[in-house]
Design a protein around this motif. Sequence first.
Motif, short mmCIF file in Angstrom:
data_model
loop_
_atom_site.label_atom_id
_atom_site.label_comp_id
_atom_site.label_asym_id
_atom_site.label_seq_id
_atom_site.Cartn_x
_atom_site.Cartn_y
_atom_site.Cartn_z
N PRO A 1 13.19 -4.99 3.60
CA PRO A 1 12.35 -4.00 4.30
C PRO A 1 12.96 -2.60 4.26
CG PRO A 1 12.66 -5.97 5.65
CD PRO A 1 13.56 -6.13 4.46
N LYS B 1 8.68 9.83 15.87
CA LYS B 1 8.68 8.90 17.02
C LYS B 1 9.67 9.37 18.07
CE LYS B 1 7.73 4.70 14.38
NZ LYS B 1 7.00 3.60 14.95
N TYR C 1 20.12 -0.76 0.67
CA TYR C 1 19.77 -1.98 1.42
C TYR C 1 19.55 -3.16 0.50
CZ TYR C 1 18.99 1.10 5.39
OH TYR C 1 19.16 2.01 6.40
N ASN D 1 17.06 8.48 2.96
CA ASN D 1 18.14 8.48 3.95
C ASN D 1 19.46 8.90 3.28
OD1 ASN D 1 19.61 8.17 6.27
ND2 ASN D 1 19.08 6.02 6.60
N SER E 1 24.22 3.89 13.93
CA SER E 1 24.04 2.51 14.37
C SER E 1 25.37 1.91 14.82
CB SER E 1 23.48 1.67 13.23
OG SER E 1 22.15 2.04 12.98
N PRO F 1 16.47 8.54 9.34
CA PRO F 1 16.55 7.41 8.40
C PRO F 1 15.29 7.39 7.52
CG PRO F 1 16.08 6.62 10.63
CD PRO F 1 16.37 8.08 10.74
N ASP G 1 0.49 4.03 1.08
CA ASP G 1 0.42 4.76 2.36
C ASP G 1 1.39 4.20 3.40
OD1 ASP G 1 -1.29 6.63 1.48
OD2 ASP G 1 -3.10 5.76 2.38
N LYS G 2 1.81 2.95 3.21
CA LYS G 2 2.80 2.41 4.16
C LYS G 2 4.08 3.25 4.09
CE LYS G 2 5.72 -1.49 5.29
NZ LYS G 2 6.03 -2.90 5.18
N CYS H 1 25.85 6.75 10.74
CA CYS H 1 25.25 8.06 10.42
C CYS H 1 25.68 9.15 11.40
CB CYS H 1 23.73 7.95 10.45
SG CYS H 1 23.11 6.62 9.44
N HIS I 1 18.29 12.74 13.63
CA HIS I 1 18.74 11.92 12.50
C HIS I 1 17.50 11.29 11.87
CE1 HIS I 1 20.45 9.00 9.96
NE2 HIS I 1 20.04 7.98 10.69
N TYR J 1 17.83 3.11 18.55
CA TYR J 1 17.85 4.56 18.27
C TYR J 1 17.19 5.32 19.42
CZ TYR J 1 16.47 8.85 15.60
OH TYR J 1 16.26 10.14 15.17
N ASP K 1 0.87 -1.19 0.00
CA ASP K 1 0.00 0.00 0.00
C ASP K 1 0.91 1.24 0.00
OD1 ASP K 1 -1.64 2.11 0.63
OD2 ASP K 1 -2.78 1.03 2.17
N GLY L 1 3.26 5.66 6.80
CA GLY L 1 3.92 4.79 7.80
C GLY L 1 5.39 5.14 7.98
N GLY M 1 16.02 -4.30 11.35
CA GLY M 1 15.26 -3.06 11.26
C GLY M 1 14.53 -2.65 12.52
N LYS M 2 13.70 -3.54 13.04
CA LYS M 2 12.90 -3.17 14.23
C LYS M 2 13.81 -2.89 15.42
CE LYS M 2 8.66 -4.08 12.65
NZ LYS M 2 8.13 -3.00 11.87
N SER N 1 16.80 -1.82 15.29
CA SER N 1 17.53 -0.55 15.10
C SER N 1 16.69 0.63 15.58
CB SER N 1 17.95 -0.37 13.64
OG SER N 1 16.84 -0.11 12.80
N1 CAA Z 1 -0.93 3.04 5.91
C1 CAA Z 1 -0.28 3.74 6.89
N2 CAA Z 1 0.71 3.20 7.66
C2 CAA Z 1 1.08 1.94 7.42
C3 CAA Z 1 0.47 1.15 6.43
C4 CAA Z 1 -0.58 1.75 5.65
N3 CAA Z 1 -1.21 1.07 4.69
N4 CAA Z 1 1.05 -0.06 6.43
C5 CAA Z 1 2.00 -0.04 7.40
N5 CAA Z 1 2.02 1.15 8.01
C6 CAA Z 1 2.89 1.62 9.07
C7 CAA Z 1 3.13 0.60 10.15
O1 CAA Z 1 2.10 0.60 11.11
C8 CAA Z 1 4.47 1.11 10.70
O2 CAA Z 1 4.23 2.19 11.55
P1 CAA Z 1 4.70 2.14 13.10
O3 CAA Z 1 6.18 1.89 13.08
O4 CAA Z 1 4.36 3.50 13.60
O5 CAA Z 1 3.94 1.04 13.71
C9 CAA Z 1 5.17 1.65 9.48
O6 CAA Z 1 4.17 1.84 8.49
C10 CAA Z 1 6.23 0.72 8.90
O7 CAA Z 1 5.61 -0.53 8.70
P2 CAA Z 1 6.37 -1.86 9.15
O8 CAA Z 1 6.88 -1.70 10.55
O9 CAA Z 1 5.51 -3.02 8.86
O10 CAA Z 1 7.58 -1.79 8.09
P3 CAA Z 1 8.73 -2.80 7.84
O11 CAA Z 1 8.90 -3.73 8.98
O12 CAA Z 1 8.52 -3.38 6.49
O13 CAA Z 1 9.99 -1.82 7.76
C11 CAA Z 1 11.72 -0.65 8.95
C12 CAA Z 1 10.23 -0.73 8.66
C13 CAA Z 1 12.10 -1.78 9.91
C14 CAA Z 1 12.03 0.68 9.60
C15 CAA Z 1 12.49 -0.80 7.61
O14 CAA Z 1 12.16 0.23 6.74
C16 CAA Z 1 14.00 -0.82 7.78
O15 CAA Z 1 14.60 -1.85 8.11
N6 CAA Z 1 14.67 0.33 7.51
C17 CAA Z 1 16.12 0.44 7.60
C18 CAA Z 1 16.62 0.58 9.02
C19 CAA Z 1 16.28 1.90 9.63
O16 CAA Z 1 16.02 2.87 8.95
N7 CAA Z 1 16.31 1.95 10.97
C20 CAA Z 1 16.07 3.19 11.69
C21 CAA Z 1 16.84 3.26 12.98
S1 CAA Z 1 18.59 2.95 12.70
C22 CAA Z 1 19.16 4.45 12.09
O17 CAA Z 1 18.54 5.46 12.22
C23 CAA Z 1 20.47 4.45 11.36
C24 CAA Z 1 20.20 4.50 9.92
O18 CAA Z 1 20.14 5.56 9.30
C25 CAA Z 1 20.03 3.24 9.21
#
Ligand code: CAA
Length: 390
Positions: free
Chosen positions: A148, A242, A143, A276, A309, A235, A31-32, A111, A233, A205, A29, A36, A198-199, A201
């Motif tokens: 993800p 948050k 990535y 990012n 990280s 990402p 919107d994710k 970062c 920061h 953070y 979607d 999201g 991902g989660k 991280s």
């Molecule tokens: N409409 C609106 N929102 C939606 C949606 C929809 N249809 N579908 C999903 N969402 C929301 C979810 O509820 C979620 O929100 P919350 O976190 O508020 O609950 C959000 O969208 C993301 O959805 P998921 O959690 O299901 O996404 P995912 O598991 O596929 O991936 C992630 C998310 C883990 C961050 C992934 O993008 C990732 O691994 N990213 C790279 C790592 C990263 O950026 N980490 C950040 C901290 S580390 C850091 O900052 C250093 C750096 O630069 C890497």
Amino acid sequence: MSVGIDDISFYSSGMFLPLATLAEHNGEDPDKYRIGLGQERMGVPAQDEDIVTLAANAARPLINSDNRENITTVLFATESSIDQSKAAGVYVQRLLGLGSNCRIVELKQACYSATAALQMACGLVARKPESQVLVLASDIARYGFDTPGEATQGCGAIAFIVKANPRLLAVHAETGCYSEDVMDFWRPNYMDTALVDGKYSTIIYLKALRQSWKNYHEAGGLDFGDFSRFCYHLPFTKMGEKAHRKLAVTNGVSMDVELLEKQIGSGLLYNRQIGNSYSASLYIGLLSLLENDQEDLSGQNVGLFSYGSGCVGEFFSVTVQPGYKQYSRRVQHVDMLETRQELDYEGYASLFSHTCPKDGGEHYFPSEAAGHYRLAGIHDHKRIYTETGD
Ligand code: CAA
């Protein structure tokens, strides 16, 4: 005497992928990604762009005949390093025509490293107030397909000059740090794409934010209520939201949507468009705040959280200097973002699969870069940088 950021500029690639296009291909979607993650587009580097060309393009507007010879140090922060030995800043020194009596070094800690560069630059200037330090942070976030993290890829570079009695931002001496040996995100030398839990991280953070804030406060830093704006920061921009909610709760402040938008909203705009940019991300957010906030922020305090990280976090603060708005490059930055070329999925996939040839042969790349500098090719394992004339 205050020390801080006197001038600042950023650059991202001339091509982008709408995240709606990626969502359609990945069966998600839209919107994710849009709501999201809070992202709309990701910057995609051309074959003839790398961290050196991105950084040189970011820094070009800052360099003039008055400061070219006064820059005594170049600090280059990156986690997308192109060489295990030579600092990327040495290429930039030549491209920008900086003086040869210059100290140049590359810094790494995911970062976070641009913040280490900023703090080191402030120390150097405090010791020798007539000196100027050019800080560069440049990264390409990769990535890999169907991961993800794919929707949080991007690229960008920031350049800023640190000097005494700065025109834009005075950096406060109080800072708070937090470090812990964790495996939330890393990239072994033999890999082109990052590995990430991902989660986990995102949890680390937020932990680093809480601990850095505590340490900042213990060091005599300002209270939450002393800040009018905050930058994090980014990402992905939702992470900033948050983080800000978490910091507010930690300080017993109730955070509604209106206050959230006021305190961090204008700092999210550029990052939403480029994705990012790792080490540059916090500072592109800071620049977005300075250039897009509707209020005059003169004399107001901004709190900043830098996260890398692995991990290192640092909370620190700045005061916006009166008259800062007259040095804004907003028009050029918005124009750079708006004139980018949109890619379809195939175009993105082809560019993101491109890796630099490793055979030592003679390779020349198609002329795609939109900026003033490009990576023309690689010959005998040596990168060849040229000017485009644009
Ligand atoms: N409409 C609106 N929102 C939606 C949606 C929809 N249809 N579908 C999903 N969402 C929301 C979810 O509820 C979620 O929100 P919350 O976190 O508020 O609950 C959000 O969208 C993301 O959805 P998921 O959690 O299901 O996404 P995912 O598991 O596929 O991936 C992630 C998310 C883990 C961050 C992934 O993008 C990732 O691994 N990213 C790279 C790592 C990263 O950026 N980490 C950040 C901290 S580390 C850091 O900052 C250093 C750096 O630069 C890497």
